[in-house]
Enzyme design. Structure first.
Site, mmCIF file in Angstrom:
data_model
loop_
_atom_site.group_PDB
_atom_site.id
_atom_site.type_symbol
_atom_site.label_atom_id
_atom_site.label_comp_id
_atom_site.label_asym_id
_atom_site.label_seq_id
_atom_site.Cartn_x
_atom_site.Cartn_y
_atom_site.Cartn_z
ATOM 1 N N HIS A 146 146.505 81.332 138.821
ATOM 2 C CA HIS A 146 147.493 82.335 139.217
ATOM 3 C C HIS A 146 146.840 83.406 140.096
ATOM 4 O O HIS A 146 147.364 83.756 141.166
ATOM 5 C CB HIS A 146 148.097 82.949 137.945
ATOM 6 C CG HIS A 146 149.119 84.004 138.176
ATOM 7 N ND1 HIS A 146 150.462 83.782 137.967
ATOM 8 C CD2 HIS A 146 149.011 85.292 138.576
ATOM 9 C CE1 HIS A 146 151.135 84.900 138.223
ATOM 10 N NE2 HIS A 146 150.270 85.827 138.601
ATOM 11 N N GLU A 147 145.687 83.919 139.658
ATOM 12 C CA GLU A 147 145.015 84.986 140.420
ATOM 13 C C GLU A 147 144.441 84.462 141.734
ATOM 14 O O GLU A 147 144.475 85.162 142.752
ATOM 15 C CB GLU A 147 143.943 85.669 139.573
ATOM 16 C CG GLU A 147 144.467 86.348 138.309
ATOM 17 C CD GLU A 147 145.648 87.282 138.515
ATOM 18 O OE1 GLU A 147 145.748 87.922 139.590
ATOM 19 O OE2 GLU A 147 146.502 87.374 137.619
#
Length: 181
Positions: A146-147
Site C-alpha cells: 500500500h505504501e
C-alpha cells in the site's frame, strides 16, 4: 527500557492530503539529501500517522512529493513492525493473493476489498542513508504494498475494478471530507 526516542515525539502533526489531490496521483521524487530536513519529515510522518490512528503513511499523504514512508503495523501473528523507508522499491511479492479490507488515511472512513500478496519485500534506505530491507507477511505485507503504491502515485482504489471500484467512488463522492466548506 527504551534506548531510543519514540518515533514522532518531536514531529509536527500535518494535515492529511485527501483523495483527488494531484500529489497523490503523481509518482514521488527520489530523496537525494539525507540531512536534517529528511529527519524532520520522518518525525512529522510518524506524528501525523499516530494522530490519524494509521499503520502507515507516505510523504505525499502530507503534501510532500518524496519517496518516503513510515509504518507501525502488526502482521497476522500480531508482531509489531516499526520503521521507515526512504526511496523504497517493492522488489518481491509472492505467496497467496488475498482480498481483504483495505483503507487509507487519504480516504478517511472508507474501505474496500483489495487484492494483495501475503508476502512482500521492500528495499530502500534509512533516514541516515543506510541500506534497509523490510520483509512483511500478512497484514504487514499489505501495508508495505500500500505504501509503495503511494510513492508511485497510486492509491488502493486504483487496484479495484467493476462494482467494487464503482461503489468506492460513490462513497468518495458522498464523503463529508469531499464537500467544499
Amino acid at each position: 527500557m527504551r534506548q531510543s526516542p519514540i518515533p514522532g515525539a518531536h514531529g509536527r502533526v500535518r494535515p492529511l492530503t485527501l483523495h483527488g489531490d494531484p500529489v497523490l496521483h503523481t509518482p514521488c521524487a527520489e530523496v537525494t539529501d539525507f540531512g536534517p530536513e529528511l529527519a524532520r519529515l520522518v518525525e512529522d510522518l510518524f506524528a501525523s500517522m499516530y494522530a490519524a490512528r494509521g499503520v502507515g503513511l507516505a510523504a505525499n499523504q502530507i503534501g510532500e512529493s518524496l519517496r518516503v514512508f513510515v509504518y507501525d503495523c502488526p502482521d497476522d501473528e500480531d508482531v509489531r513492525h516499526l520503521g521507515h523507508v526512504v526511496n523504497p522499491r517493492l522488489v518481491e511479492t509472492d505467496g497467496v493473493v488475498i482480498r481483504g479490507p483495505e483503507g487509507c488515511l487519504s480516504l478517511p472512513g472508507l474501505e474496500a476489498g483489495t487484492e494483495r500478496y501475503d508476502h512482500a519485500v521492500v528495499e530502500g534506505f534509512t533516514v541516515t542513508g543506510e541500506p534497509v530491507t523490510v520483509h512483511g507477511t500478512g497484514f504487514f505485507a499489505r501495508c508495505l504494498q500500500h505504501e509503495c503504491d503511494h510513492v508511485e502515485g497510486r492509491v488502493y482504489a486504483d487496484h479495484l475494478s467493476g462494482w467494487r471500484h464503482r461503489r468506492l467512488m460513490r462513497q468518495v463522492a458522498r464523503a463529508s471530507w469531499r464537500r467544499v466548506r
